[in-house]
Design an enzyme around this catalytic site. Structure first.
Site, PDB file in Angstrom:
ATOM      1  N   ASN A  70       0.834  -1.206   0.000  1.00  0.00           N
ATOM      2  CA  ASN A  70       0.000   0.000   0.000  1.00  0.00           C
ATOM      3  C   ASN A  70       0.866   1.252   0.000  1.00  0.00           C
ATOM      4  O   ASN A  70       1.995   1.273   0.516  1.00  0.00           O
ATOM      5  CB  ASN A  70      -0.956   0.005   1.196  1.00  0.00           C
ATOM      6  N   MET A  71       0.336   2.308  -0.601  1.00  0.00           N
ATOM      7  CA  MET A  71       1.053   3.582  -0.720  1.00  0.00           C
ATOM      8  C   MET A  71       0.090   4.726  -0.433  1.00  0.00           C
ATOM      9  O   MET A  71      -0.980   4.818  -1.043  1.00  0.00           O
ATOM     10  CB  MET A  71       1.647   3.732  -2.127  1.00  0.00           C
ATOM     11  N   GLU A  72       0.479   5.587   0.504  1.00  0.00           N
ATOM     12  CA  GLU A  72      -0.329   6.759   0.872  1.00  0.00           C
ATOM     13  C   GLU A  72       0.464   8.023   0.584  1.00  0.00           C
ATOM     14  O   GLU A  72       1.700   8.026   0.663  1.00  0.00           O
ATOM     15  CB  GLU A  72      -0.696   6.697   2.358  1.00  0.00           C
TER      16      GLU A  72
ATOM     17  N   HIS B  28      -3.768   0.601  -2.927  1.00  0.00           N
ATOM     18  CA  HIS B  28      -3.890  -0.565  -2.064  1.00  0.00           C
ATOM     19  C   HIS B  28      -2.861  -1.610  -2.484  1.00  0.00           C
ATOM     20  O   HIS B  28      -2.418  -1.647  -3.635  1.00  0.00           O
ATOM     21  CB  HIS B  28      -5.299  -1.138  -2.148  1.00  0.00           C
TER      22      HIS B  28
ATOM     23  N   GLU C  64      -3.052  -4.805  -3.073  1.00  0.00           N
ATOM     24  CA  GLU C  64      -3.463  -5.679  -4.169  1.00  0.00           C
ATOM     25  C   GLU C  64      -3.328  -4.957  -5.504  1.00  0.00           C
ATOM     26  O   GLU C  64      -2.850  -5.541  -6.494  1.00  0.00           O
ATOM     27  CB  GLU C  64      -4.916  -6.145  -3.973  1.00  0.00           C
TER      28      GLU C  64
END
Length: 294
Positions: free
Chosen positions: A89-91, A102, A104
């Site tokens: 995941n990357m924010e 996300h 996936e």
């Protein structure tokens, strides 16, 4: 070895460490393992496909960028080729949460950008949210995609997303990971523009026909491309910038090191990626952003 793997290296068993070191012990490790490497590691450790993927999840999760949630999710996508692709995941602080990637989506897009034609399974350390289940439903693997979670029985996407709405409800068109080339052209010799154009030509946008692609160049001169991945339910669609940032992150480059970005999209498309691309890149510190249209 890339610094992000140091903290979790002790979670890897000594035997798997020994098997992995020839592939991971350098800064160029691409966060994937080829089918040949997978077989070598399996034979050395006595793992089957799923045991190896589960053992690799801590490495995938260590690729997470989560300044907001501090919640690290890892995923491993297994291609029909036998290759394993990491995802996390990357924010992005300073922009809406809708720009989040996300795990996936990361693993699937990583596989797509490296040329994988079809996925067999995905292994995740946390249950996939509804957003990701819908995103996976766009794949040419269909409802048969195998989904594995720790300490849970093997299930398929059909089990996680019963009575699903998907591509077949809208039109008969290529699915995500199918090979496409839209044939758009631009008169240019600029390497970055050409790379973004090629990404747009391979983008997945069967519903809006709003093909788009992007190319990012980091401070070392490396180029990372991303393609738009549209979804039948629209909202789980993945913008081209996020795809490129996935590829950049998985390749071990810092997403805040983008020095120049080029977006290519249709002049008369139903939608544009430009405003969202600008806002996210600005938050990441990029000041040179360009848009070209076909």
């Amino acid at each position: 070895m890339q610094a992000r793997f140091h903290a979790i290296w002790s979670e890897i068993t000594p035997k798997l460490q020994e098997a992995l070191l020839p592939f991971i012990d350098n800064d160029d490790f691409p966060a994937m393992l080829t089918a040949e490497q997978v077989e070598s590691i399996k034979q050395f450790c006595g793992f089957d496909d799923h045991a190896l993927a589960f053992a690799l999840l801590p490495l995938a999760a260590s690729c997470s960028i989560a300044p907001i949630s501090h919640f690290n999710v890892g995923a491993i996508a297994r291609g029909e080729s036998g290759n394993l692709y990491f995802g996390a995941n990357m924010e992005f602080a300073g922009v809406p949460l809708q720009q989040t990637v996300h795990a996936e989506q990361s693993a699937i897009t990583h596989a797509w950008l490296r040329g994988e034609k079809k996925l067999v399974s995905i292994i995740i350390n946390y249950s996939p949210c509804g957003h990701c289940r819908q995103f996976m439903n766009e794949l040419n693997s269909g409802a048969h995609l195998e989904v594995y979670l720790p300490n849970r029985p093997q299930l398929t996407l059909a089990d996680y997303l019963p009575e699903a709405f998907g591509p077949g409800d809208l039109l008969d068109a290529p699915l995500l990971l199918d090979t496409v080339h839209h044939g758009h052209q631009l008169a240019t010799n600029d390497e970055l523009i050409q790379a973004a154009l090629e990404a747009a030509n391979r983008s997945h946008a069967p519903y809006s026909q709003s093909h788009s692609g992007i190319a990012l160049q980091d401070e070392k001169g490396q180029i990372y491309t991303g393609r738009y991945a549209e979804n039948a339910a629209f909202n789980p669609s993945l913008p081209p910038l996020q795809a490129a940032l996935i590829f950049m992150n998985m390749s071990g480059s810092d997403c805040k090191s983008v020095k120049r970005a080029v977006l290519v999209e249709g002049e008369n498309s139903h939608l544009s990626q430009w405003n969202a691309t600008q806002s996210t890149l600005t938050a990441l510190g990029c000041t040179r952003m360009e848009r070209y249209t076909f």
